[in-house]
Write a protein that holds these residues in place. Structure first.
Motif, PDB file in Angstrom:
ATOM      1  N   LEU A 124     -20.041  10.282  -1.196  1.00 41.64           N
ATOM      2  CA  LEU A 124     -18.774  11.409  -1.532  1.00 41.64           C
ATOM      3  C   LEU A 124     -19.293  11.984  -2.456  1.00 41.64           C
ATOM      4  N   SER A 125     -18.864  11.082  -3.921  1.00 42.79           N
ATOM      5  CA  SER A 125     -19.112  11.864  -5.118  1.00 42.79           C
ATOM      6  C   SER A 125     -20.516  11.711  -5.390  1.00 42.79           C
ATOM      7  N   LEU A 126     -21.583  11.072  -5.431  1.00 47.07           N
ATOM      8  CA  LEU A 126     -23.489  11.838  -5.365  1.00 47.07           C
ATOM      9  C   LEU A 126     -23.272  12.807  -5.197  1.00 47.07           C
ATOM     10  N   ALA A 146     -10.782  14.056  -3.901  1.00 49.19           N
ATOM     11  CA  ALA A 146     -10.685  14.443  -2.275  1.00 49.19           C
ATOM     12  C   ALA A 146      -9.254  13.246  -1.330  1.00 49.19           C
ATOM     13  N   LYS A 147      -9.500  12.470  -2.367  1.00 43.40           N
ATOM     14  CA  LYS A 147      -8.882  11.312  -1.423  1.00 43.40           C
ATOM     15  C   LYS A 147      -6.618  12.285  -1.888  1.00 43.40           C
ATOM     16  N   ARG A 148      -6.452  13.132  -3.260  1.00 41.75           N
ATOM     17  CA  ARG A 148      -5.576  13.516  -3.449  1.00 41.75           C
ATOM     18  C   ARG A 148      -5.662  15.082  -2.304  1.00 41.75           C
ATOM     19  N   SER A 201      -6.514  15.206   0.285  1.00 40.96           N
ATOM     20  CA  SER A 201      -6.033  14.532   1.360  1.00 40.96           C
ATOM     21  C   SER A 201      -4.858  14.256   1.958  1.00 40.96           C
ATOM     22  N   GLU A 202      -4.705  13.729   1.035  1.00 41.75           N
ATOM     23  CA  GLU A 202      -2.625  13.181   1.316  1.00 41.75           C
ATOM     24  C   GLU A 202      -2.181  14.846   1.338  1.00 41.75           C
ATOM     25  N   ARG A 203      -2.174  15.616   0.414  1.00 43.34           N
ATOM     26  CA  ARG A 203      -2.024  16.893  -0.119  1.00 43.34           C
ATOM     27  C   ARG A 203      -2.043  17.969   1.244  1.00 43.34           C
ATOM     28  N   ALA A 204      -2.942  17.911   1.808  1.00 49.23           N
ATOM     29  CA  ALA A 204      -3.012  17.962   3.270  1.00 49.23           C
ATOM     30  C   ALA A 204      -1.764  17.766   4.591  1.00 49.23           C
ATOM     31  N   LYS A 205      -2.042  16.301   4.367  1.00 52.96           N
ATOM     32  CA  LYS A 205      -1.130  15.503   5.305  1.00 52.96           C
ATOM     33  C   LYS A 205       0.051  16.087   5.062  1.00 52.96           C
ATOM     34  N   LEU A 206       0.620  15.924   4.116  1.00 52.80           N
ATOM     35  CA  LEU A 206       2.080  16.155   3.607  1.00 52.80           C
ATOM     36  C   LEU A 206       2.141  17.843   4.176  1.00 52.80           C
TER      37      LEU A 206
END
Length: 300
Positions: free
Chosen positions: A15-17, A285-287, A289-294
Motif C-alpha cells: 500500500l505505501s509503495l 490508511a489505518k487511522r 479506516s478506524e475513523r470510518a469504523k467509528l
C-alpha cells in the motif's frame, strides 16, 4: 537482518509503495498537463543542442518532433502513460514508459538550454519505481487482483528507503558543495542579499517578487540565517533515521523552499512534493479506516 532494519525505518508494504508511485507519477502528470508544449514546438530546431545520449538520435527525428503537431503528440503520449501509471494500470509496463518519456522530455528541454534541477530527484524516483512491484497496492492492478493487495516485505520497503536516502543526499551534498566552493565566504553578510537580488532582477523565473531588496537592511543578521540553513541541510539525513526529528526537518524544508520563492523567485515544487515519500501511508490508511469504523458505529 536487512528486512528488519528497513521495517523499522520505513513502511514495508504494498500500500505505501503504491501511494508513493501515485504521488511521484501524479506530480509529473500535473506538471505535463499545465506545461505548454506548443510553445516549445514553435522554436526553430536549428537552436537545438542535443546533450548526452540525445546526440545519438538522428536530426530527422528532431525535425519532425519540434513542431506544434510533434510536441502535441509527445504531450499526449506522456499524459496517457503518466495517467495509467499514476492509477496503477498495467503498472509494470506504464511505469517504464512513463520514466522513459519523462527522461526523454527532460533531455529535450535541456537541449534547448533549459537548466533546472528541481525535477531531477523525481526523475530518479521514476527510475526506481519502474523496477519495483509498486503496482501491488493502491492501484487498479491490485483492485483486479485482490490477493496481492496486502503484501509486505523487503521488496516494498527498500525502494522507499532508497528514495528517502536520495532526498537526504540532495540536501547534504548541497551543503558540502557550498562549503567546498565558497568556504567561509559563504557566510559573508553580502552573500545572501547579492544572490537574492541577482535572481530577483533577471527575467528567467515565473515569479517576480521583490522582497530581496529588503535584505540589505538586515544584512548583519543574515550570516546566522545562512548558518542555520546550512546546518539544516547537513542534518537532513536524520529525517531518514530518526522519526522524531523527521517532521521538524521536513517542516523547516517547507519554510526554506517558500522563503526561496519570495526572496529569490526560486521554487522547487517537484522536490517539495516528494516530501510525501516520508509519510507512513500504511499508518494513515489505518487511522482513516478506524475513523470510518467509528463514524459507522455512531450512525447505527
Amino acid at each position: 537482518m536487512a528486512q528488519g532494519l528497513i521495517g523499522r525505518l520505513v513502511p514495508a508494504d504494498a500500500l505505501s509503495l503504491g501511494v508513493v508511485r501515485c504521488v511521484v507519477h501524479g506530480t509529473f502528470l500535473i506538471s505535463v498537463l499545465i506545461t505548454s508544449f506548443s510553445a516549445l514546438g514553435q522554436l526553430p530546431v536549428t537552436i537545438l543542442r542535443p546533450t548526452g545520449v540525445m546526440k545519438l538520435i538522428p536530426w530527422g527525428f528532431y525535425d519532425r518532433l519540434v513542431t506544434p503537431a510533434g510536441m502535441a503528440t509527445l504531450k499526449s503520449a506522456m499524459v496517457l502513460s503518466l495517467a495509467l501509471s499514476t492509477a496503477g494500470c498495467l503498472t509494470s509496463l506504464t511505469t517504464k514508459t512513463s520514466a522513459l518519456l519523462v527522461i526523454f522530455y527532460q533531455g529535450l528541454v535541456r537541449s534547448f538550454g533549459h537548466f533546472n534541477h528541481d525535477e531531477m530527484i523525481v526523475v530518479y524516483y521514476l527510475i526506481i519505481l519502474a523496477f519495483t512491484p509498486c503496482g501491488d497496492g493502491f492501484s487498479l492492478d491490485s483492485w483486479r487482483q485482490r490477493s496481492t493487495r496486502y503484501k509486505s516485505g523487503f521488496a516494498y520497503g527498500y525502494p522507499i528507503l532508497l528514495m528517502q536516502l536520495l532526498m537526504a543526499w540532495v540536501y547534504f551534498s548541497s551543503a558540502l558543495v557550498k562549503l567546498r566552493v565558497a568556504g567561509l565566504k559563504y557566510f559573508s553578510v553580502d552573500n545572501l542579499p547579492a544572490l537574492a537580488i541577482y535572481h530577483s532582477l533577471d527575467d528567467l523565473h515565473d515569479t517576480h517578487f521583490r522582497l530581496a531588496f529588503w535584505l540589505p537592511a538586515v544584512r548583519a543578521y543574515l550570516p546566522f540565517v545562512v548558518a542555520v540553513v546550512l546546518l539544516w541541510e547537513l542534518l537532513f539525513p536524520l529525517a531518514v533515521f530518526w522519526k522524531r526529528a523527521r517532521w521538524w526537518i521536513l517542516g523547516i524544508g517547507v519554510l526554506f523552499h517558500l522563503s526561496t520563492l519570495f526572496l529569490m523567485n526560486i521554487f522547487f515544487p517537484h522536490q517539495l512534493a516528494m516530501y510525501l515519500v516520508f509519510v507512513d501511508w500504511s499508518k494513515v490508511a489505518k487511522r482513516l479506516s478506524e475513523r470510518a469504523k467509528l463514524r459507522g458505529a455512531r450512525f447505527r
